[in-house]
Scaffold this motif. Structure first.
Motif: not given
Length: 107
Positions: A99-107
């Motif tokens: 995610c560009k907003r929070c940096g979370a990995e998207i499965k």
């Protein structure tokens, strides 16, 4: 035409424009050649179905119609909003969507 689509089958997406703007759904199918996606419960169209076998009922059926992939945006599981995605490389060199907003990995 560019045959690369930013969403995959099974992704959770939000609709950016059109009659279903703001609705969320799951991607059922992706057609890179046409640049279109089919999203569960979005862009419903009616079509007439003829009975194929004897005793089978025909009638009018609602089904999801394809829509351009540019009208949908991936939903981040952490933010819960439509986000742009970037690419990060894992420890073993595999590509990961983030995610560009929070940096979370998207499965």
């Amino acid at each position: 035409m560019n045959n690369k689509i930013h969403v995959k089958t099974g992704d959770s997406v939000v609709v950016l424009s059109g009659k279903d703007k703001g609705k969320k759904g799951k991607v059922l199918a992706v057609s890179p050649k046409e640049g279109k996606v089919i999203v569960e419960g979005i862009n419903m169209a009616t079509k007439s179905v003829k009975p194929r076998r004897q005793g089978e009922a025909g009638g009018i059926v609602k089904a999801e119609a394809a829509m351009y992939s540019s009208k949908v945006q991936l939903v981040c599981p952490k933010c819960g909003r439509g986000v742009r995605t970037g690419v990060k490389y894992g420890a073993d060199g595999e590509k990961l969507r983030v995610c560009k907003r929070c940096g979370a990995e998207i499965k």
